[in-house]
Design a protein around this motif. Structure first.
Motif, PDB file in Angstrom:
ATOM      1  N   LYS A 139       0.852  -1.179   0.000  1.00  0.00           N
ATOM      2  CA  LYS A 139       0.000   0.000   0.000  1.00  0.00           C
ATOM      3  C   LYS A 139       0.892   1.235   0.000  1.00  0.00           C
ATOM      4  O   LYS A 139       1.583   1.510   0.973  1.00  0.00           O
ATOM      5  N   ILE A 140       0.850   1.956  -1.108  1.00  0.00           N
ATOM      6  CA  ILE A 140       1.726   3.106  -1.248  1.00  0.00           C
ATOM      7  C   ILE A 140       1.103   4.374  -0.673  1.00  0.00           C
ATOM      8  O   ILE A 140       1.790   5.306  -0.270  1.00  0.00           O
ATOM      9  N   SER A 141      -0.268   4.408  -0.657  1.00  0.00           N
ATOM     10  CA  SER A 141      -0.964   5.567  -0.095  1.00  0.00           C
ATOM     11  C   SER A 141      -2.441   5.241   0.028  1.00  0.00           C
ATOM     12  O   SER A 141      -2.902   4.197  -0.448  1.00  0.00           O
ATOM     13  N   ASP A 142      -3.188   6.109   0.647  1.00  0.00           N
ATOM     14  CA  ASP A 142      -4.642   5.992   0.677  1.00  0.00           C
ATOM     15  C   ASP A 142      -5.196   6.334  -0.703  1.00  0.00           C
ATOM     16  O   ASP A 142      -4.515   6.971  -1.514  1.00  0.00           O
ATOM     17  N   ARG A 165      -6.640   8.155  -3.779  1.00  0.00           N
ATOM     18  CA  ARG A 165      -6.551   9.576  -4.107  1.00  0.00           C
ATOM     19  C   ARG A 165      -7.947  10.176  -4.222  1.00  0.00           C
ATOM     20  O   ARG A 165      -8.843   9.549  -4.796  1.00  0.00           O
ATOM     21  N   GLU A 209      -4.170   1.211  -5.000  1.00  0.00           N
ATOM     22  CA  GLU A 209      -3.049   1.770  -4.250  1.00  0.00           C
ATOM     23  C   GLU A 209      -2.081   0.694  -3.776  1.00  0.00           C
ATOM     24  O   GLU A 209      -1.085   0.994  -3.121  1.00  0.00           O
ATOM     25  N   ARG A 223       5.580   7.029  -6.528  1.00  0.00           N
ATOM     26  CA  ARG A 223       5.360   7.619  -5.205  1.00  0.00           C
ATOM     27  C   ARG A 223       6.162   6.890  -4.127  1.00  0.00           C
ATOM     28  O   ARG A 223       6.536   5.725  -4.291  1.00  0.00           O
ATOM     29  N   SER A 236       6.461   5.987   0.117  1.00  0.00           N
ATOM     30  CA  SER A 236       5.711   5.857   1.362  1.00  0.00           C
ATOM     31  C   SER A 236       6.606   5.180   2.392  1.00  0.00           C
ATOM     32  O   SER A 236       6.940   3.987   2.256  1.00  0.00           O
ATOM     33  N   ASP A 237       6.970   5.955   3.396  1.00  0.00           N
ATOM     34  CA  ASP A 237       7.831   5.435   4.464  1.00  0.00           C
ATOM     35  C   ASP A 237       9.109   4.845   3.881  1.00  0.00           C
ATOM     36  O   ASP A 237       9.863   5.549   3.228  1.00  0.00           O
ATOM     37  N   GLN A 250       9.260   2.632  -2.079  1.00  0.00           N
ATOM     38  CA  GLN A 250       8.934   3.523  -3.177  1.00  0.00           C
ATOM     39  C   GLN A 250       8.371   2.709  -4.330  1.00  0.00           C
ATOM     40  O   GLN A 250       8.830   1.598  -4.632  1.00  0.00           O
ATOM     41  N   GLU A 251       7.349   3.277  -4.972  1.00  0.00           N
ATOM     42  CA  GLU A 251       6.685   2.617  -6.099  1.00  0.00           C
ATOM     43  C   GLU A 251       7.644   2.517  -7.280  1.00  0.00           C
ATOM     44  O   GLU A 251       8.385   3.450  -7.583  1.00  0.00           O
TER      45      GLU A 251
END
Length: 438
Positions: A61-64, A66, A349, A385, A387-388, A391-392
């Protein structure tokens, strides 16, 4: 002389020592850099047997999802336009109220309309009475004519009997020719009287003496219907179900016909309008519906059907127009408020990602080392993207491939490596050994 010779000998000896030192240094340097030298062989052996850690490229999960703010607007808007003029005597609804189609919003003074209605009612009653009397008169006239016909027929029958009797008497010599002729004439007159009465009845039946009265009744009834409709216009009603907007009616004020005094916006279904940037447009262009929720209740989500998506960017706003339709039976969404539309889903995501520490950056390019057997391949990647700690990865590697996550900055393309064994369960993994630097 002896002293001069001694100085020259000392200078020669010093020069020889310097050359000897330089030669030794050169030999030493040559020995260190020569192929197959013992020192470099040891270093290369360490590089080829360096223990490294790896991690598989996996979806994370890269992000919530969009999101973008949407404007809530009515599916359609109907203007409220009164058809009567006068002073407002009663206000039943105010701006922002939810109304149903046909519900009374306010009332206009209708006394004149009520008077007109009563006059029309009286006119209808009068014309109906006149028509009824004419119908009755016609019926009486017809009955009278039928009675006259009956009497004439009876008289003709009696005259025929008298004539027949006189003919017999005449043949027997008991009556004169004149008497016979008189009897015959009486019979003819009686028959003519019957025919005359029948002609009157036929003429009565053919003549529509009720036409004028029937027209008057119909005309008065139409006037009554118009008066009733006119009276209804003094109760101004909602044209459709929805929410009252732009509505500024006040008790005691006046209105005139054909003047807009507000709107009713239809709210079931209701519309969500969004202006999308080009990247956002790419996220939704092939979708049929999107999730949405109210900012006041983010836990309660619904699905909205995409009814319109512009495929051409607006020159004025530099955006793409998106419209969605939402069923709104509980009327929780109201025009003028905002809603949140999710352009992506939770599943979308979940993307292929690599640890950020595994990425080797060289100027504007990014690389990772992919384990292939006991060697590594330096692979250029395109990143997305972050996240923590992950990276994607958009291009360059695929899910399941093993990525070097330690010591990758000292590796070369095609170099052999040794994969570090995982630590026993319950024990921390030993730190990766960094190679000896030259």
């Amino acid at each position: 002389m002896r002293k001069v010779r001694k100085d020259v000998a000392m200078k020669k000896a010093l020069t020889l020592r310097v050359f000897a030192l330089l030669a030794a240094a050169a030999l030493l340097a040559a020995g260190c850099s020569a192929p197959g030298a013992k020192g470099e062989s040891t270093v290369d052996l360490k590089l080829d047997n360096r223990p490294v850690k790896t991690e598989a490229v996996a979806k994370r999960k890269i992000s919530d999802p969009r999101e973008q703010v949407a404007e809530v607007v009515g599916m359609s808007a109907m203007d409220i336009i009164p058809k009567a003029s006068g002073q407002i005597t009663q206000v039943l609804k105010k701006r922002g109220d939810v109304v149903q189609a046909g519900e009374v919003l306010f009332r206009i003074d209708n006394r004149e309309a009520e008077t007109s209605l009563k006059k029309s009612q009286l006119k209808v009653k009068s014309s109906e009475q006149t028509l009824a009397k004419t119908v009755e008169d016609n019926a009486n006239s017809r009955r009278n004519l039928q009675d006259e016909i009956t009497k004439a027929e009876q008289k003709a029958s009696d005259a025929e009997k008298d004539y027949n009797k006189l003919r017999n008497d005449f043949d027997g010599g008991a009556a004169t020719q004149r008497q016979l002729e008189q009897a015959e004439q009486a019979l003819k007159n009686a028959r003519m009287d019957v025919q005359a009465q029948r002609n009157k009845l036929t003429a009565l039946d053919k003549t529509n003496s009720l036409a004028d009265q029937q027209t008057e009744v119909e005309s008065s009834r139409i006037s009554l219907e118009e008066a009733q409709r006119s009276l209804e216009n003094y109760d101004v009603k909602a044209p459709v179900s929805g929410v009252l907007t732009d509505y500024t009616i006040e008790l005691g004020g006046t209105v005139s016909p054909n003047g807009k005094i507000g709107q009713v916006q239809q709210i079931d279904p209701i519309k969500l309008k969004v202006e999308l940037s080009e990247p956002s447009y790419e996220l939704v262009k092939n979708k049929q519906e999107l999730a949405y929720y109210s900012p006041d209740n983010p836990a309660e989500k619904g699905m909205a059907k995409i009814t319109f998506l512009s495929n051409v960017m607006s020159a004025a706003t530099k955006s793409y127009s998106l419209e969605l339709e939402v069923q709104n039976p509980d009327q929780k969404l109201k025009p003028g408020t905002r809603a949140i539309v999710q352009l992506t889903t939770e599943a979308e995501e979940q993307v292929a990602a690599v640890p950020t520490l595994s990425i080797v950056r060289e100027e504007s390019n990014s690389f990772v080392f992919v384990l292939q057997g006991d060697t590594v391949q330096k692979r250029k990647i395109k990143l997305g993207r972050i996240s923590d700690a992950y990276q994607e990865v958009l291009e360059g590697v695929k899910e399941g491939e093993q990525i070097i996550t330690s010591g990758q900055h000292q590796l070369k393309d095609g170099q052999k490596v040794e994969v570090a064994k995982p630590a026993p369960q319950g024990q921390p993994a030993p730190p990766a050994q960094e190679p000896a630097k030259k």
